[in-house]
Design a protein around this motif. Structure first.
Motif, PDB file in Angstrom:
ATOM      1  N   ARG A  74     -11.583  -0.589  -1.171  1.00 30.61           N
ATOM      2  CA  ARG A  74     -12.186  -1.771  -1.674  1.00 30.61           C
ATOM      3  C   ARG A  74     -11.417  -2.510  -2.783  1.00 30.61           C
ATOM      4  N   GLU A  75     -10.953  -1.596  -3.814  1.00 27.83           N
ATOM      5  CA  GLU A  75     -10.188  -2.000  -4.967  1.00 27.83           C
ATOM      6  C   GLU A  75      -9.023  -2.566  -4.399  1.00 27.83           C
ATOM      7  N   LEU A  76      -8.286  -1.956  -3.444  1.00 30.50           N
ATOM      8  CA  LEU A  76      -6.939  -2.598  -2.888  1.00 30.50           C
ATOM      9  C   LEU A  76      -7.222  -3.866  -2.064  1.00 30.50           C
ATOM     10  N   LEU A  77      -8.417  -3.945  -1.294  1.00 30.90           N
ATOM     11  CA  LEU A  77      -8.825  -5.181  -0.814  1.00 30.90           C
ATOM     12  C   LEU A  77      -8.978  -6.436  -1.919  1.00 30.90           C
ATOM     13  N   GLY A  78      -9.471  -5.781  -2.816  1.00 34.22           N
ATOM     14  CA  GLY A  78      -9.745  -7.013  -4.010  1.00 34.22           C
ATOM     15  C   GLY A  78      -8.350  -7.344  -4.515  1.00 34.22           C
ATOM     16  N   VAL A  79      -7.472  -6.469  -4.693  1.00 31.52           N
ATOM     17  CA  VAL A  79      -6.052  -6.967  -5.357  1.00 31.52           C
ATOM     18  C   VAL A  79      -5.438  -7.780  -4.244  1.00 31.52           C
ATOM     19  N   ILE A  80      -5.351  -7.356  -2.872  1.00 36.93           N
ATOM     20  CA  ILE A  80      -4.799  -8.090  -1.868  1.00 36.93           C
ATOM     21  C   ILE A  80      -5.379  -9.514  -1.658  1.00 36.93           C
ATOM     22  N   ALA A  81      -6.482  -9.661  -1.699  1.00 35.24           N
ATOM     23  CA  ALA A  81      -7.382 -10.857  -1.431  1.00 35.24           C
ATOM     24  C   ALA A  81      -7.141 -11.849  -2.864  1.00 35.24           C
ATOM     25  N   THR A  82      -7.107 -11.453  -3.880  1.00 37.99           N
ATOM     26  CA  THR A  82      -7.112 -12.204  -5.247  1.00 37.99           C
ATOM     27  C   THR A  82      -5.588 -12.689  -5.599  1.00 37.99           C
ATOM     28  N   ASN A  83      -4.736 -12.172  -4.739  1.00 40.09           N
ATOM     29  CA  ASN A  83      -3.412 -12.796  -4.859  1.00 40.09           C
ATOM     30  C   ASN A  83      -2.883 -13.795  -3.761  1.00 40.09           C
ATOM     31  N   ALA A  84      -2.106 -14.806  -4.070  1.00 40.67           N
ATOM     32  CA  ALA A  84      -1.890 -15.793  -3.047  1.00 40.67           C
ATOM     33  C   ALA A  84      -0.795 -15.403  -2.164  1.00 40.67           C
ATOM     34  N   TRP A  85      -1.372 -15.725  -0.716  1.00 43.23           N
ATOM     35  CA  TRP A  85      -0.270 -15.455   0.325  1.00 43.23           C
ATOM     36  C   TRP A  85       0.138 -16.803   0.829  1.00 43.23           C
ATOM     37  N   SER A  86       1.138 -16.942   1.490  1.00 48.46           N
ATOM     38  CA  SER A  86       1.775 -18.094   2.115  1.00 48.46           C
ATOM     39  C   SER A  86       1.015 -18.354   3.303  1.00 48.46           C
ATOM     40  N   THR A  87       0.553 -17.568   4.122  1.00 45.67           N
ATOM     41  CA  THR A  87      -0.155 -17.817   5.363  1.00 45.67           C
ATOM     42  C   THR A  87      -1.229 -16.832   5.459  1.00 45.67           C
ATOM     43  N   GLU A  88      -2.071 -17.265   6.583  1.00 44.32           N
ATOM     44  CA  GLU A  88      -3.185 -16.181   6.732  1.00 44.32           C
ATOM     45  C   GLU A  88      -2.547 -14.933   7.319  1.00 44.32           C
ATOM     46  N   ASP A  89      -1.612 -15.172   8.463  1.00 49.34           N
ATOM     47  CA  ASP A  89      -1.251 -14.002   9.206  1.00 49.34           C
ATOM     48  C   ASP A  89      -0.265 -13.186   8.312  1.00 49.34           C
ATOM     49  N   GLU A  90       0.268 -13.592   7.112  1.00 50.49           N
ATOM     50  CA  GLU A  90       0.896 -12.910   6.298  1.00 50.49           C
ATOM     51  C   GLU A  90       0.032 -12.150   5.447  1.00 50.49           C
ATOM     52  N   PHE A  91      -1.211 -12.780   4.942  1.00 45.73           N
ATOM     53  CA  PHE A  91      -2.234 -12.083   4.408  1.00 45.73           C
ATOM     54  C   PHE A  91      -2.602 -10.947   5.118  1.00 45.73           C
ATOM     55  N   LEU A  92      -2.845 -10.893   6.590  1.00 42.94           N
ATOM     56  CA  LEU A  92      -3.331  -9.799   7.379  1.00 42.94           C
ATOM     57  C   LEU A  92      -2.177  -8.858   7.158  1.00 42.94           C
ATOM     58  N   ALA A  93      -0.744  -9.261   7.292  1.00 45.41           N
ATOM     59  CA  ALA A  93       0.183  -8.416   7.562  1.00 45.41           C
ATOM     60  C   ALA A  93       0.291  -7.420   6.105  1.00 45.41           C
ATOM     61  N   GLY A  94      -0.034  -8.259   5.057  1.00 48.47           N
ATOM     62  CA  GLY A  94      -0.352  -7.545   3.828  1.00 48.47           C
ATOM     63  C   GLY A  94      -0.853  -6.448   3.756  1.00 48.47           C
ATOM     64  N   ILE A  95      -2.421  -6.547   4.246  1.00 48.77           N
ATOM     65  CA  ILE A  95      -3.278  -5.637   4.343  1.00 48.77           C
ATOM     66  C   ILE A  95      -2.854  -4.302   5.319  1.00 48.77           C
ATOM     67  N   GLU A  96      -2.270  -4.819   6.556  1.00 49.78           N
ATOM     68  CA  GLU A  96      -1.679  -3.814   7.469  1.00 49.78           C
ATOM     69  C   GLU A  96      -0.570  -3.021   6.579  1.00 49.78           C
ATOM     70  N   GLU A  97       0.304  -3.477   5.879  1.00 55.19           N
ATOM     71  CA  GLU A  97       1.410  -2.676   5.162  1.00 55.19           C
ATOM     72  C   GLU A  97       0.673  -1.935   4.157  1.00 55.19           C
ATOM     73  N   ILE A  98      -0.243  -2.273   3.400  1.00 52.30           N
ATOM     74  CA  ILE A  98      -0.795  -1.408   2.396  1.00 52.30           C
ATOM     75  C   ILE A  98      -1.700  -0.135   2.751  1.00 52.30           C
ATOM     76  N   GLY A  99      -2.182  -0.597   4.168  1.00 53.45           N
ATOM     77  CA  GLY A  99      -3.151   0.329   4.856  1.00 53.45           C
ATOM     78  C   GLY A  99      -2.044   1.492   5.290  1.00 53.45           C
ATOM     79  N   ILE A 100      -0.906   0.949   5.941  1.00 55.84           N
ATOM     80  CA  ILE A 100      -0.050   2.170   6.526  1.00 55.84           C
ATOM     81  C   ILE A 100       0.568   2.939   5.383  1.00 55.84           C
TER      82      ILE A 100
END
Length: 262
Positions: A74-100
């Motif tokens: 949940r903390e990592l999701l908070g960090v990912i979400a509170t930073n600015a991403w260029s697109t929604e797809d890259e936001f999802l890609a960021g979650i995916e990479e940190i999860g992996i």
């Protein structure tokens, strides 16, 4: 990837590193599961990926929607979400990479890269299997069940979690591309790169060790090697590291000669 996303991904990676090895199998699984939830909810995804959104509002959404998720994820999701991403797809890609990366960090002795490569080779050699795992028609549940049947007793839990996620949320990518991406991320988390070495016939462990040593010196980092035997090369060696290909095979030289004669 846009510049904003690159910066957000860098911050997210640092947040994972700051956990100091506390990332567990559950951390990675929960991050990937959250990514799939967001991938199917336009409203949630838009709210969290909006670069102009208030960070405190985003954290409130995460704490409400993902209340059952363990604190590290949940903390990592908070960090990912509170930073600015260029697109929604890259936001999802960021979650995916940190999860992996979290899954890779949670593994002790498992060679996830080798397991991903082996699965990729199996899929690449079986058109029906490739269709089954890559079809847009099957449900996420059926795809996850298929991966569990195929890999559950043969691979680490980390590898099963990664492949299961990828087939459920491909985001327009083919299975071979998905597996190459995941392999690269896993290796990078360990400070390594992955090279695929293709030869016309089997080579001795000593020869492979010398090749790995030479490539590591050339690229300035340790390598994981996936060795492929392809008799069509006739002789020589073909090395692929990311998008870079070193083709010293006899087949390649013969093809160049044919082109020159033509």
């Amino acid at each position: 990837m846009g510049s904003a996303s690159r910066e957000a991904l860098s911050v997210s990676r640092a947040a994972l590193a700051a956990l100091g090895g506390k990332a567990t199998l559950a951390t990675g699984e929960q991050l990937l599961a959250a990514g799939r939830v967001l991938g199917t909810s336009f409203q949630l995804r838009a709210a969290l990926a909006d670069p102009s959104g208030d960070p405190s509002d985003k954290l409130s959404v995460i704490n409400a929607v993902f209340a059952s998720v363990e604190q590290p994820a949940r903390e990592l999701l908070g960090v990912i979400a509170t930073n600015a991403w260029s697109t929604e797809d890259e936001f999802l890609a960021g979650i995916e990479e940190i999860g992996i990366r979290a899954l890779a960090e949670s593994a002790s002795s498992e060679n996830i890269e080798a397991e991903l490569f082996a699965f990729g080779a199996a899929v690449g050699s079986d058109a029906q299997l490739e269709l089954a795992v890559g079809s847009k028609l099957g449900s996420d549940e059926s795809k996850a069940a298929l991966i569990e049947r195929l890999l559950g007793s043969k691979a680490s839990k980390q590898t099963v979690a990664i492949v299961s996620h990828l087939v459920q949320q491909p985001r327009g990518r083919r299975i071979a591309e998905l597996l190459r991406f995941a392999t690269t991320v896993v290796a990078d988390e360990a400070g390594l790169a992955v090279a695929t070495v293709t030869t016309a016939s089997a080579i001795s462990p000593a020869q492979l060790t010398r090749l790995v040593s030479a490539l590591s010196v050339s690229y300035g980092r340790g390598l994981r090697i996936n060795h492929v035997i392809d008799p069509t090369l006739v002789g020589g060696v073909r090395v692929q590291l990311g998008d870079e290909i070193i083709d010293g095979s006899v087949a390649s030289r013969l093809n160049e000669l044919r082109l020159q004669l033509a």
